[in-house]
Design a protein around this motif. Sequence first.
Motif: not given
Length: 638
Positions: A208-211, A246-249, A254-263, A293-298
Amino acid sequence: MLAARCAVLAGALLLASACAHQPRTPPTPLQQAWQAARSAGGHLIENEDALRQRLVALDHFAKVRDTAEREARCAAEPEARRALCLEGGLDRIEVTGSRISAADVITNNQEAGIDEGGIVKKSGDHLIVLRSGTLYSIALREGGGDGLRVVDRLLAAEDDSGHGVWYDEILALDGRIILLGYGGGSQLIGFDLDPAGRLHRRWHYTLSSNDYYSGDNYGMRLHGEHLVFKLSIEVDTIERLRWPTWRHGDALDAAPHALVDAHQILLPGLVSDYPRLHLLLSCPLSALDAGHVDCQARGALGDGHAELYVAGSAAYLALSAWDDALYLDPQFNAWGFSPTMDWEQLQAHRQTWLVRVPLDRADPPRFARIRGELRNQFWLKEVDGELHALSSTGYAPGSDLLLHRLRPRDFVPEGEAILTPRRRLDGPASGPVRLTDQAAYIARSPAQESEARRGVLTIVPLRGEGSTELALEFEPRRLEPALGQVVVVGESDSEGLGFALLPDHAAPTLLDRTEIGGLRESEHRSHAFNAGRPTPGSRVFGLPVVRSDADPDAEYDAVSDLLLMDMSANRLRQLGLVDMASSARPEPDCELSCVDWYGNARVFFIGERIFALSADQLVELRLRGNALQEVARIRLYE
């Protein structure tokens, strides 16, 4: 002298005593909300609840500004209509975004070792080309020798989910192909390339995001084994804040997953009518391959746009914004309207927050504030761990360019200090800008369109003082570092292309210049230009061109020829024009992503092999003596 000092002191004491007895004017609701919004910033936020609490102050300030603006506007109405005017409220405008192995690097990247998403990549003995939502795998070797043959074609989407998606760029690493597109969120699709060159779908994620689209930047980078990219999310009201998921394409229900756990999110203190959350994501490819998707988000909360620059040790987000004090005028709008200042005056009130995100460790982001605005990622350059940044205080003749040098310690977790620039240069940058390891190259064009097409190139060393100015006999449009040199490309009076060559040096001299009539550049992204050494001692560059009289409004439909230039021995010479347009064929029944937003023409080099890609054709050439020889030509589709 003593009597005078005593008189001044006595006067000051009397004035202070008088002021102490003056009644204090209470702050207005607008001033109170402004101060609360500013005090909410300058902090590192590490969870969603804390972020929401900080956004409450911004949301309240926006509502108070609406009320103050309505009251100011309605005050001019006749008394009989004033109450109706106050009840009408203010319509808020909402605008959304529209839009490796060294042997495998064939892209004109800004930074060595950081591959950028593009339309053609090399993976071992194969090329991968992205064209209109289709991936083409092309073998570079046949029967133990060089060859050129399309071995596979694969649509980005195997069902109707691909309709309405723009498939823009690809990356390749160790037989893995990553495709980035936008439609219903950011689409990340992974493919495997087997030894025979066949493509196989491996995974597909929707984020989920803008362009992410930008006219001159790129959506993703490869940094080691990590995919690095930016997501932007609108947070113009508290109710609209949706943490990215995020979700599988193929799992549409399906219910979406949180993209990141630590912000780790910075609120630098910006006040904006239209805030956005800008996240820098670093995602290990191994996790994507494993099915999650296991991303670090900052990142940071800022105004509507953030420019991404990725260097060797860190990634940077440049967030341009207005000075906070402008928002005390309820009629000021973040899109650049003020009843008391024109556009040029407003530009003097621009500032940029530079957010630094280390890539080699999990440290939180830190920021620095500078005066002025950056135009794109090429106004930034990291050298030996220090960031050099150029910013502009406007477009008018009275504006300045500011050159900064920021050490890691200049980036802090909180504060409001504006850093002092290392150099101040008179006048705006009306042409392209490029920072290299040696210097800042700043092109300027005539102030009036009626003047002859001329230009000036100013070169400012990144270390040391002084500057160099070189006169150009054409209007500069492109600056490209190339094999230790800098190539300047522009438009000449003869309705053709002008070229200049100089060494990449703190105080360079002009080595050569030339003009070629009847042609103009057809694509303006940095990847459209490329340079290589196809034979020992040679240096060649190329770029896509069309005839000068070609329709400029047909940019995305035009088929480009490829112009190749020799710059060996510090001299410029046309090697040849590779004809692609006369034999191009229209694409049959385009199914997906039928506009080439990133262009469709590239020049690239693999050893002594020179390749020209345009629309449906790929041509291989060799440099024989001082001439080009075409050795193979294939079509992507029949």
